[in-house]
Design a protein around this motif. Structure first.
Motif, PDB file in Angstrom:
ATOM      1  N   HIS A   1       0.813  -1.220   0.000  1.00 14.43           N
ATOM      2  CA  HIS A   1       0.000   0.000   0.000  1.00 14.43           C
ATOM      3  C   HIS A   1       0.848   1.272   0.000  1.00 14.43           C
ATOM      4  N   VAL A   2       2.052   1.225   0.565  1.00 13.16           N
ATOM      5  CA  VAL A   2       2.913   2.410   0.572  1.00 13.16           C
ATOM      6  C   VAL A   2       3.321   2.762  -0.862  1.00 13.16           C
ATOM      7  N   LEU A   3       3.755   1.773  -1.632  1.00 10.04           N
ATOM      8  CA  LEU A   3       4.113   2.009  -3.039  1.00 10.04           C
ATOM      9  C   LEU A   3       2.905   2.509  -3.823  1.00 10.04           C
ATOM     10  N   ILE A   4       1.768   1.901  -3.597  1.00 13.64           N
ATOM     11  CA  ILE A   4       0.544   2.322  -4.286  1.00 13.64           C
ATOM     12  C   ILE A   4       0.279   3.800  -4.020  1.00 13.64           C
ATOM     13  N   GLN A   5       0.377   4.201  -2.766  1.00  9.65           N
ATOM     14  CA  GLN A   5       0.130   5.601  -2.423  1.00  9.65           C
ATOM     15  C   GLN A   5       1.226   6.519  -2.969  1.00  9.65           C
ATOM     16  N   GLN A   6       2.475   6.045  -2.994  1.00 13.10           N
ATOM     17  CA  GLN A   6       3.556   6.855  -3.563  1.00 13.10           C
ATOM     18  C   GLN A   6       3.335   7.117  -5.054  1.00 13.10           C
ATOM     19  N   LEU A   7       2.643   6.208  -5.719  1.00 13.16           N
ATOM     20  CA  LEU A   7       2.323   6.382  -7.138  1.00 13.16           C
ATOM     21  C   LEU A   7       1.123   7.316  -7.336  1.00 13.16           C
ATOM     22  N   GLY A   8       0.564   7.816  -6.238  1.00 15.77           N
ATOM     23  CA  GLY A   8      -0.568   8.738  -6.323  1.00 15.77           C
ATOM     24  C   GLY A   8      -1.901   8.044  -6.505  1.00 15.77           C
ATOM     25  N   LEU A   9      -1.949   6.767  -6.202  1.00 16.28           N
ATOM     26  CA  LEU A   9      -3.168   5.989  -6.399  1.00 16.28           C
ATOM     27  C   LEU A   9      -3.972   5.956  -5.109  1.00 16.28           C
ATOM     28  N   ARG A  10      -5.288   6.151  -5.233  1.00 17.91           N
ATOM     29  CA  ARG A  10      -6.120   6.311  -4.037  1.00 17.91           C
ATOM     30  C   ARG A  10      -7.318   5.365  -3.993  1.00 17.91           C
ATOM     31  N   SER A  11      -7.556   4.632  -5.067  1.00 24.21           N
ATOM     32  CA  SER A  11      -8.673   3.691  -5.078  1.00 24.21           C
ATOM     33  C   SER A  11      -8.362   2.533  -6.018  1.00 24.21           C
ATOM     34  N   VAL A  12      -9.117   1.438  -5.823  1.00 20.39           N
ATOM     35  CA  VAL A  12      -8.866   0.227  -6.596  1.00 20.39           C
ATOM     36  C   VAL A  12     -10.173  -0.506  -6.855  1.00 20.39           C
ATOM     37  N   ILE A  13     -10.219  -1.155  -8.006  1.00 23.88           N
ATOM     38  CA  ILE A  13     -11.266  -2.120  -8.315  1.00 23.88           C
ATOM     39  C   ILE A  13     -10.547  -3.414  -8.689  1.00 23.88           C
ATOM     40  N   ASN A  14     -10.747  -4.466  -7.890  1.00 21.43           N
ATOM     41  CA  ASN A  14     -10.186  -5.788  -8.163  1.00 21.43           C
ATOM     42  C   ASN A  14     -11.332  -6.698  -8.585  1.00 21.43           C
ATOM     43  N   VAL A  15     -11.258  -7.232  -9.796  1.00 25.30           N
ATOM     44  CA  VAL A  15     -12.325  -8.086 -10.302  1.00 25.30           C
ATOM     45  C   VAL A  15     -11.773  -9.487 -10.529  1.00 25.30           C
ATOM     46  N   PRO A  16     -12.355 -10.485  -9.851  1.00 21.26           N
ATOM     47  CA  PRO A  16     -11.940 -11.863 -10.123  1.00 21.26           C
ATOM     48  C   PRO A  16     -12.492 -12.302 -11.477  1.00 21.26           C
ATOM     49  N   VAL A  17     -11.701 -13.065 -12.201  1.00 21.68           N
ATOM     50  CA  VAL A  17     -12.137 -13.640 -13.470  1.00 21.68           C
ATOM     51  C   VAL A  17     -12.327 -15.127 -13.210  1.00 21.68           C
ATOM     52  N   ARG A  18     -13.572 -15.563 -13.375  1.00 20.20           N
ATOM     53  CA  ARG A  18     -13.920 -16.947 -13.045  1.00 20.20           C
ATOM     54  C   ARG A  18     -14.387 -17.693 -14.289  1.00 20.20           C
ATOM     55  N   PHE A  19     -14.118 -19.001 -14.288  1.00 23.24           N
ATOM     56  CA  PHE A  19     -14.551 -19.882 -15.367  1.00 23.24           C
ATOM     57  C   PHE A  19     -14.786 -21.251 -14.758  1.00 23.24           C
ATOM     58  N   ARG A  20     -15.972 -21.800 -14.978  1.00 21.14           N
ATOM     59  CA  ARG A  20     -16.335 -23.115 -14.430  1.00 21.14           C
ATOM     60  C   ARG A  20     -16.074 -23.209 -12.931  1.00 21.14           C
ATOM     61  N   GLN A  21     -16.561 -22.227 -12.215  1.00 24.32           N
ATOM     62  CA  GLN A  21     -16.484 -22.182 -10.750  1.00 24.32           C
ATOM     63  C   GLN A  21     -15.068 -22.025 -10.197  1.00 24.32           C
ATOM     64  N   GLN A  22     -14.110 -21.694 -11.050  1.00 27.31           N
ATOM     65  CA  GLN A  22     -12.731 -21.489 -10.609  1.00 27.31           C
ATOM     66  C   GLN A  22     -12.296 -20.065 -10.888  1.00 27.31           C
ATOM     67  N   CYS A  23     -11.524 -19.517  -9.973  1.00 25.71           N
ATOM     68  CA  CYS A  23     -10.914 -18.218 -10.218  1.00 25.71           C
ATOM     69  C   CYS A  23      -9.654 -18.439 -11.049  1.00 25.71           C
ATOM     70  N   LEU A  24      -9.598 -17.796 -12.206  1.00 22.25           N
ATOM     71  CA  LEU A  24      -8.420 -17.880 -13.072  1.00 22.25           C
ATOM     72  C   LEU A  24      -7.429 -16.765 -12.784  1.00 22.25           C
ATOM     73  N   GLY A  25      -7.938 -15.639 -12.300  1.00 18.72           N
ATOM     74  CA  GLY A  25      -7.063 -14.503 -12.048  1.00 18.72           C
ATOM     75  C   GLY A  25      -7.862 -13.277 -11.676  1.00 18.72           C
ATOM     76  N   THR A  26      -7.174 -12.150 -11.682  1.00 21.55           N
ATOM     77  CA  THR A  26      -7.808 -10.878 -11.341  1.00 21.55           C
ATOM     78  C   THR A  26      -7.414  -9.794 -12.331  1.00 21.55           C
ATOM     79  N   VAL A  27      -8.329  -8.861 -12.507  1.00 28.40           N
ATOM     80  CA  VAL A  27      -8.073  -7.645 -13.277  1.00 28.40           C
ATOM     81  C   VAL A  27      -8.193  -6.512 -12.268  1.00 28.40           C
ATOM     82  N   ASN A  28      -7.139  -5.682 -12.185  1.00 24.00           N
ATOM     83  CA  ASN A  28      -7.005  -4.710 -11.103  1.00 24.00           C
ATOM     84  C   ASN A  28      -6.740  -3.313 -11.646  1.00 24.00           C
ATOM     85  N   PHE A  29      -7.695  -2.435 -11.432  1.00 27.65           N
ATOM     86  CA  PHE A  29      -7.564  -1.052 -11.861  1.00 27.65           C
ATOM     87  C   PHE A  29      -7.311  -0.189 -10.634  1.00 27.65           C
ATOM     88  N   LEU A  30      -6.279   0.652 -10.688  1.00 28.84           N
ATOM     89  CA  LEU A  30      -5.983   1.586  -9.598  1.00 28.84           C
ATOM     90  C   LEU A  30      -6.061   3.004 -10.141  1.00 28.84           C
TER      91      LEU A  30
END
Length: 176
Positions: free
Chosen positions: A114-143
């Motif tokens: 979180h310190v690095l995130i804030q040093q980059l001037g980022l103040r909010s995030v949306i983390n979206v899990p990507v799921r397929f057949r009841q499994q999480c394959l990964g995440t897409v993360n916008f800051l």
């Protein structure tokens, strides 16, 4: 970095037809990076994000490995994070729920870096899990550099995560 008010952002989440066609074309391609980069650039008008990362989830290890980063200096491709026993991991990776983090406390709760995130001037995030057949394959993360997230930003992030599915499936197949 300026703080953008909710009213100064676009309030409708959609892609122009030519962009949608380009994303459809990239979805069938051999290079997930091309798809991820196109999603990054296409979503910017609505999200006004300053960092996008896309991570592959390895469930047995409870680990995320970065497949894409719009800032490879701060967040290099191939970097990984262990999410075993982390509340954020239970929320996003195991329960398959979107995480909306608004402000420094929400970033501190969710991320060790979180310190690095804030040093980059980022103040909010949306983390979206990507799921397929009841499994999480990964995440897409916008800051983003602003404190609050509106409906259009949530919608665009979820849409982009859905459109990232072919690239994440391809990455999982390469690991198998």
């Amino acid at each position: 970095m300026s703080n953008l008010s909710t009213s100064s952002r676009i309030t409708s989440a959609h892609f122009p037809l030519d962009t949608a066609c380009a994303i459809a074309q990239a979805s069938g391609g051999e290079d997930p990076q091309a798809l991820f980069q196109l999603l990054d650039h296409s979503a910017h008008a609505v999200l006004q994000h300053q960092l996008l990362t896309i991570n592959l989830y390895q469930a047995p290890l409870e680990q995320l490995t970065r497949l894409y980063s719009s800032n490879t200096q701060a967040y290099p491709i191939g970097g990984s994070k262990n999410k075993k026993g982390v509340p954020w991991g239970a929320h996003v990776l195991q329960q398959g729920r979107v995480y909306i983090g608004e402000g420094p406390e929400a970033l501190r709760w969710a991320f060790d870096d979180h310190v690095l995130i804030q040093q980059l001037g980022l103040r909010s995030v949306i983390n979206v899990p990507v799921r397929f057949r009841q499994q999480c394959l990964g995440t897409v993360n916008f800051l983003m550099p602003y404190d609050s997230i509106g409906d259009a930003q949530r919608e665009m992030a979820i849409l982009c995560a859905l459109l990232a599915l072919p690239g994440l499936l391809q990455a999982h197949q390469k690991q198998a």
